[in-house]
Design a protein around this motif. Structure first.
Motif, PDB file in Angstrom:
ATOM      1  N   ARG A 115     -12.045 -31.593  13.759  1.00 21.94           N
ATOM      2  CA  ARG A 115     -12.644 -30.347  13.270  1.00 21.94           C
ATOM      3  C   ARG A 115     -14.059 -30.195  13.803  1.00 21.94           C
ATOM      4  O   ARG A 115     -14.499 -29.094  14.164  1.00 21.94           O
ATOM      5  CB  ARG A 115     -12.644 -30.343  11.743  1.00 21.94           C
ATOM      6  CG  ARG A 115     -11.273 -30.188  11.128  1.00 21.94           C
ATOM      7  CD  ARG A 115     -11.314 -30.390   9.627  1.00 21.94           C
ATOM      8  NE  ARG A 115     -12.126 -29.380   8.961  1.00 21.94           N
ATOM      9  CZ  ARG A 115     -12.430 -29.420   7.665  1.00 21.94           C
ATOM     10  NH1 ARG A 115     -12.008 -30.426   6.920  1.00 21.94           N
ATOM     11  NH2 ARG A 115     -13.148 -28.473   7.121  1.00 21.94           N
ATOM     12  N   PHE A 118     -14.070 -29.030  17.467  1.00 18.33           N
ATOM     13  CA  PHE A 118     -13.808 -27.601  17.624  1.00 18.33           C
ATOM     14  C   PHE A 118     -14.972 -26.751  17.128  1.00 18.33           C
ATOM     15  O   PHE A 118     -15.221 -25.663  17.654  1.00 18.33           O
ATOM     16  CB  PHE A 118     -12.512 -27.214  16.908  1.00 18.33           C
ATOM     17  CG  PHE A 118     -11.290 -27.429  17.746  1.00 18.33           C
ATOM     18  CD1 PHE A 118     -11.013 -26.575  18.801  1.00 18.33           C
ATOM     19  CD2 PHE A 118     -10.451 -28.493  17.513  1.00 18.33           C
ATOM     20  CE1 PHE A 118      -9.898 -26.773  19.594  1.00 18.33           C
ATOM     21  CE2 PHE A 118      -9.333 -28.706  18.299  1.00 18.33           C
ATOM     22  CZ  PHE A 118      -9.050 -27.842  19.350  1.00 18.33           C
ATOM     23  N   VAL A 177     -10.489 -26.491  12.453  1.00 20.07           N
ATOM     24  CA  VAL A 177      -9.660 -26.414  13.655  1.00 20.07           C
ATOM     25  C   VAL A 177      -9.194 -24.969  13.777  1.00 20.07           C
ATOM     26  O   VAL A 177      -8.696 -24.387  12.812  1.00 20.07           O
ATOM     27  CB  VAL A 177      -8.449 -27.374  13.551  1.00 20.07           C
ATOM     28  CG1 VAL A 177      -7.511 -27.186  14.735  1.00 20.07           C
ATOM     29  CG2 VAL A 177      -8.934 -28.813  13.476  1.00 20.07           C
TER      30      VAL A 177
END
Length: 410
Positions: A115, A118, A177
């Motif tokens: 996460r 991203f 994400v």
């Protein structure tokens, strides 16, 4: 019974190991809760400093990760309360609601690193900033290491990182994400991050850099599981697997770097090479050729046979240059063509590249090698001297020095 000096040493070693191996995991867990990159970094640093004092009195806790995470939350709360602007503090305190109740000492910290990758690779940031920020906060590379990877000055890179963090905060970029529809615009930056993390591990040497290389492999495999059937993810994973399979042959017993062409192929992990080639074949079957698949194919041409297939490698670099028309790709392409028999054309290409690669050590190492083959020994010696001055490690410097000693005298 341990002496104060031995206790202090044990604490220092434990914190060094945590900073090296677990910083990304700790920081990603903090950012998931705090939604603030700089606050999370500052709070983790505060917790590390507190550990020196508290662990010195009470000993290293049974769960050092859980201890650091819990104390970092408290340090973040302290920093928020001390801010003078009430509005800014108010939003942050809402994020931390319930944070003081986090008391369990546990190593079961959720892995939030993907996460975080991203988030760093959000399209609101330019790609260079995306890659640099992820290398800093996920992989824990220093600003100086990242600057070297980009051929930038350290101060310039420091300013870039600060701007990237500020932009994420100002734009309130979501820590998540992305949905499948958003993947294409983020994927190139995410793969660039993973590839640079892996290369940074290789640059650090087989022992110091093995954690970074494993981190890159882990992230790429995780990405492949999360997004199956993506040819460029598979290409990147194949490239890392094949390259990592050669790790045992990269240095000699004295720690000196051994370039690929002179490595003992018996030391290569053939099962890992085969696994990487299988992933590459799966990617190529999708018929959506991209740069990571081409790089993996080049790695396979180096690794599958008894020697490198330079004619095929030169053709693959021709294709790669279409996707990535960069000076580094042009340099590697010129070397491949020289190995395939076009020495004069390769030296001419290097002359064109010279102005833009004056701080890039591999350029001077390659130039020196080709000049020796041409019989231009004085120029080769000068190129080796420049490469030595730019060598990133003692292992690389030892190899370059040995090559320079092999140049015939005047």
């Amino acid at each position: 019974m341990k002496t104060p000096a031995s206790r202090a040493l044990a604490i220092t070693q434990a914190l060094d190991r945590l900073a090296r191996e677990e910083r990304g995991r700790l920081l990603s867990a903090l950012i998931a809760r705090l939604q603030d990159f700089q606050l999370a970094e500052d709070a983790l640093q505060d917790a590390m400093e507190s550990a020196v004092t508290h662990w010195g009195r009470s000993g290293i806790p049974s769960s050092p990760l859980g201890w650091l995470l819990r104390v970092a939350y408290r340090k973040a709360l302290d920093r928020i309360r001390s801010r003078r602007t009430a509005d800014r503090a108010g939003d942050s305190l809402l994020v931390l609601a319930g944070g003081e109740a986090y008391e369990a000492e546990t190593d079961e910290i959720p892995d939030e690193r993907l996460r975080l990758v991203f988030t760093c690779c959000h399209p609101a940031l330019e790609q260079k900033s995306q890659v640099a920020l992820t290398l800093r906060v996920v992989a824990g590379l220093s600003t100086a290491q990242i600057a070297r990877a980009f051929l930038d000055q350290e101060t310039t890179m420091g300013q870039r990182l600060s701007r990237a963090k500020a932009k994420i905060a100002a734009a309130r970029i979501r820590y998540a994400v992305p949905e499948p529809a958003e993947w294409p615009e983020r994927l190139a930056a995410v793969l660039a991050v993973i590839y640079l993390v892996f290369n940074a591990g290789y640059s650090a040497g087989p022992q110091a850099g093995s954690d970074l290389a494993q981190e890159a492999l882990y992230l790429c495999a995780l990405l492949d599981r999360l997004r199956p059937g993506e040819a460029e993810i598979e290409g990147c994973l194949a490239l890392l697997l094949i390259s990592h399979a050669r790790r045992a042959a990269r240095t000699d017993v004295g720690g000196q770097t051994i370039p690929l062409g002179r490595q003992q192929r018996a030391l290569w992990k053939r099962d890992e090479i085969a696994a990487g080639v299988a992933v590459l074949e799966r990617a190529l079957a999708r018929r959506t050729l991209g740069p990571y698949q081409l790089k993996a194919a080049i790695a396979a041409c180096h690794s599958e046979g008894a020697q490198s297939d330079w004619a095929q490698i030169a053709l693959l670099y021709d294709r790669l240059l279409v996707h990535e028309p960069t000076p580094v790709v042009r340099l590697n392409r010129a070397v491949a063509h020289a190995e395939a028999g076009a020495l004069d054309a390769a030296l001419a290409e290097l002359e064109d590249l010279a102005p833009g690669l004056q701080d890039y050590q591999p350029f001077f190492a390659a130039q020196a090698e080709l000049l020796v083959r041409k019989g231009l020994h004085a120029r080769a010696r000068a190129a080796y001297e420049r490469a030595l001055a730019l060598a990133p490690s003692e292992a690389d410097a030892a190899w370059l020095a040995s090559r320079m000693r092999d140049i015939p005298g005047p």
